[in-house]
Scaffold this active site. Structure first.
Site, mmCIF file in Angstrom:
data_model
loop_
_atom_site.group_PDB
_atom_site.id
_atom_site.type_symbol
_atom_site.label_atom_id
_atom_site.label_comp_id
_atom_site.label_asym_id
_atom_site.label_seq_id
_atom_site.Cartn_x
_atom_site.Cartn_y
_atom_site.Cartn_z
ATOM 1 N N CYS A 114 12.958 -8.847 -11.809
ATOM 2 C CA CYS A 114 11.614 -8.803 -12.097
ATOM 3 C C CYS A 114 11.332 -9.207 -13.705
ATOM 4 O O CYS A 114 10.470 -9.542 -13.783
ATOM 5 C CB CYS A 114 11.050 -7.431 -12.063
ATOM 6 S SG CYS A 114 11.083 -7.005 -10.127
ATOM 7 N N HIS A 251 4.671 -7.105 -16.644
ATOM 8 C CA HIS A 251 5.147 -7.231 -15.176
ATOM 9 C C HIS A 251 4.294 -6.157 -14.270
ATOM 10 O O HIS A 251 4.112 -5.084 -14.847
ATOM 11 C CB HIS A 251 6.631 -6.988 -15.150
ATOM 12 C CG HIS A 251 7.128 -6.630 -13.766
ATOM 13 N ND1 HIS A 251 6.860 -7.774 -12.842
ATOM 14 C CD2 HIS A 251 7.794 -5.783 -13.078
ATOM 15 C CE1 HIS A 251 7.397 -7.261 -11.597
ATOM 16 N NE2 HIS A 251 8.078 -6.004 -11.720
ATOM 17 N N ASN A 281 3.938 -6.201 -6.268
ATOM 18 C CA ASN A 281 5.029 -6.678 -7.226
ATOM 19 C C ASN A 281 5.690 -7.767 -6.674
ATOM 20 O O ASN A 281 6.269 -7.872 -5.634
ATOM 21 C CB ASN A 281 6.037 -5.479 -7.390
ATOM 22 C CG ASN A 281 7.125 -5.702 -8.175
ATOM 23 O OD1 ASN A 281 7.415 -6.794 -8.628
ATOM 24 N ND2 ASN A 281 8.078 -4.787 -8.525
HETATM 25 O O1 UT7 Z 1 9.683 -4.120 -10.478
HETATM 26 C C1 UT7 Z 1 10.906 -3.514 -10.680
HETATM 27 C C2 UT7 Z 1 10.705 -2.234 -10.767
HETATM 28 N N1 UT7 Z 1 10.049 -1.274 -9.849
HETATM 29 C C3 UT7 Z 1 9.410 -0.262 -10.236
HETATM 30 O O2 UT7 Z 1 8.961 -0.260 -11.379
HETATM 31 C C4 UT7 Z 1 9.099 0.849 -9.083
HETATM 32 C C5 UT7 Z 1 8.894 1.932 -10.072
HETATM 33 N N2 UT7 Z 1 8.577 3.062 -9.093
HETATM 34 C C6 UT7 Z 1 7.308 3.357 -8.692
HETATM 35 O O3 UT7 Z 1 6.681 2.736 -8.860
HETATM 36 C C7 UT7 Z 1 7.315 4.654 -7.955
HETATM 37 O O4 UT7 Z 1 8.216 5.549 -8.394
HETATM 38 C C8 UT7 Z 1 6.803 4.483 -6.320
HETATM 39 C C9 UT7 Z 1 5.636 4.138 -5.987
HETATM 40 C C10 UT7 Z 1 8.118 3.733 -5.769
HETATM 41 C C11 UT7 Z 1 6.949 5.929 -5.504
HETATM 42 O O5 UT7 Z 1 6.015 6.762 -6.234
HETATM 43 P P1 UT7 Z 1 6.416 8.282 -6.531
HETATM 44 O O6 UT7 Z 1 5.213 8.751 -7.117
HETATM 45 O O7 UT7 Z 1 7.606 8.145 -7.558
HETATM 46 O O8 UT7 Z 1 6.978 8.736 -5.239
HETATM 47 P P2 UT7 Z 1 8.331 9.260 -4.676
HETATM 48 O O9 UT7 Z 1 9.099 8.430 -4.468
HETATM 49 O O10 UT7 Z 1 8.689 10.737 -5.532
HETATM 50 O O11 UT7 Z 1 7.692 9.919 -2.974
HETATM 51 C C12 UT7 Z 1 6.709 11.106 -3.075
HETATM 52 C C13 UT7 Z 1 6.500 11.104 -1.646
HETATM 53 C C14 UT7 Z 1 7.861 11.323 -0.796
HETATM 54 O O12 UT7 Z 1 7.547 12.413 0.041
HETATM 55 P P3 UT7 Z 1 8.046 13.902 -0.134
HETATM 56 O O13 UT7 Z 1 9.626 13.992 -0.308
HETATM 57 O O14 UT7 Z 1 7.399 14.359 -1.457
HETATM 58 O O15 UT7 Z 1 7.480 14.704 1.183
HETATM 59 C C15 UT7 Z 1 8.105 10.096 -0.103
HETATM 60 O O16 UT7 Z 1 8.833 10.322 1.031
HETATM 61 O O17 UT7 Z 1 5.867 10.338 -0.905
HETATM 62 C C16 UT7 Z 1 6.647 9.773 0.358
HETATM 63 N N3 UT7 Z 1 6.346 8.287 0.393
HETATM 64 C C17 UT7 Z 1 5.298 7.732 0.861
HETATM 65 N N4 UT7 Z 1 4.358 8.295 1.546
HETATM 66 C C18 UT7 Z 1 3.388 7.235 1.967
HETATM 67 C C19 UT7 Z 1 7.305 7.439 -0.272
HETATM 68 N N5 UT7 Z 1 6.702 5.976 0.126
HETATM 69 C C20 UT7 Z 1 5.588 6.531 0.602
HETATM 70 C C21 UT7 Z 1 4.497 5.503 1.375
HETATM 71 N N6 UT7 Z 1 3.675 6.107 2.190
HETATM 72 N N7 UT7 Z 1 4.714 3.957 1.462
#
Ligand code: UT7
Length: 324
Positions: A114, A251, A281
């Protein structure tokens, strides 16, 4: 007198096919509500079957050359940033070179995921500054849809395909922050963070392409810290402050990362170019796609101070400060 890499024009390209969040919810257990709230993403463009990274790149490159008023014959070099090349080799840049009809100069790919476009800008700027090239085409192009695990809702909803490009030309400046062109670039990498964002395949490990794997929360945490600090370092190098920035072109990974970074830099949200809602992204393509949008719609104007920043797998991160 110093050599400055002026940005003469931008171009971009998005594949025709659009997938909305509602359509994603038909593929995996997710919802428009979750994706919008956690990322700001509403839709993404996905390359058609057989549409390659070089095809996207060629469209963006042609548009950038036309906007810059530069002929292919005047180009000395192409740097193409991608983590999704057409083939393991040759470099996708050389495919684009041939398709553009460029028969001289040199062309190569840069792989910083990225951060690739910012890395590519830094590399091209340094070639121009030392006088080894006068005119450069810098492209960020990706087809991340090809390396996604479409059954992993934690990653497949986050990415899209696209390409963006800029044309740089060396001009003389007087060395001050009012010069037009790239004023400073800063790059970083920390290979110890490999496991937080990587693809579990490749020619020398699995002999297959593999899929993207990410510890999203960890990446998020590092992103805000690394991005705000590299922005400040870059400004510091030329004696400017974040209050001098007219446009932050980040980005586009997650709207929450953009908001947190802007807040840390005490930048008002109106000065941040945001395209993540429409493109998701697009890795190395996201910064030049955002640049093209903001120059086309008239927000970025000649004389504006523009700060581009990115972070990606590796980790890699960096920034590029330019006077438009
Ligand atoms: O370009 C390079 C860099 N990449 C990034 O910068 C990405 C950086 N990270 C992020 O943008 C965020 O961490 C994410 C968008 C990937 C995830 O958001 P989050 O607020 O950190 O959520 P999480 O991973 O902690 O997940 C929270 C909950 C989980 O469920 P439980 O364990 O709380 O029951 C996940 O299983 O959300 C669940 N989850 C989803 N639910 C519905 C994860 N993905 C999804 C989804 N739809 N697509």
């Amino acid at each position: 007198m110093v050599r400055r890499s002026q940005i003469l024009g931008c171009g971009s390209y998005l594949p025709e096919r659009v997938i909305t969040n509602d359509e994603m919810a038909e593929l995996v257990d997710t919802s428009d509500e979750w994706i919008t709230a956690r990322t700001g993403i509403k839709k993404r463009h996905i390359a058609a079957d057989g549409e390659k990274t070089s095809d996207l790149a060629l469209h963006a490159a042609t548009a950038a050359l036309s906007a810059a008023g530069v002929s292919v014959d005047d180009l000395d070099m192409i740097v193409l940033a991608t983590a999704t090349p057409d083939e393991t080799f040759p470099a996708t840049a050389t495919v684009v070179q041939a398709e553009l009809g460029m028969t001289r100069g040199f062309a190569f790919d840069v792989q910083a995921v990225c951060s690739g476009f910012v890395y590519g800008m830094a590399v091209a700027d340094n070639f121009l500054k030392v006088g080894q090239a006068d005119t450069a085409l810098v492209i960020g192009a990706e087809t991340f849809s090809r390396i996604l695990d479409w059954s992993d809702r934690g990653t497949c909803v986050l990415f899209g395909d696209g390409a963006g490009a800029v044309v740089l030309k060396s001009e003389n400046g007087d060395g001050g922050p009012e010069d037009r062109g790239i004023l400073a670039t800063r790059l970083h990498a920390d290979g110890r963070k490999h496991d937080m964002l990587y693809v579990d395949g490749g020619p020398s490990s699995t002999q297959s392409t593999g899929h993207l794997r990410m510890l999203g929360k960890e990446v998020f945490r590092h992103a805000v810290t690394n991005l705000s600090s590299v922005v400040l370092e870059t400004l510091d190098e030329v004696g400017l402050a974040s209050s001098d920035i007219d446009w932050l072109v980040p980005h586009q990974a997650n709207k929450r990362i953009l908001d947190s970074t802007a807040k840390k830099l005490k930048l008002s949200p109106e000065r941040v170019i945001v395209t993540v809602q429409d493109h998701a992204n697009t890795s190395a393509a996201s910064v030049p796609l955002a640049l093209d949008q903001a120059t086309t719609d008239g927000r970025i104007k000649q004389g504006d101070l523009v700060l581009m920043e990115a972070m990606g797998g590796g980790f890699t991160w960096g920034a590029c400060l330019a006077r438009w």
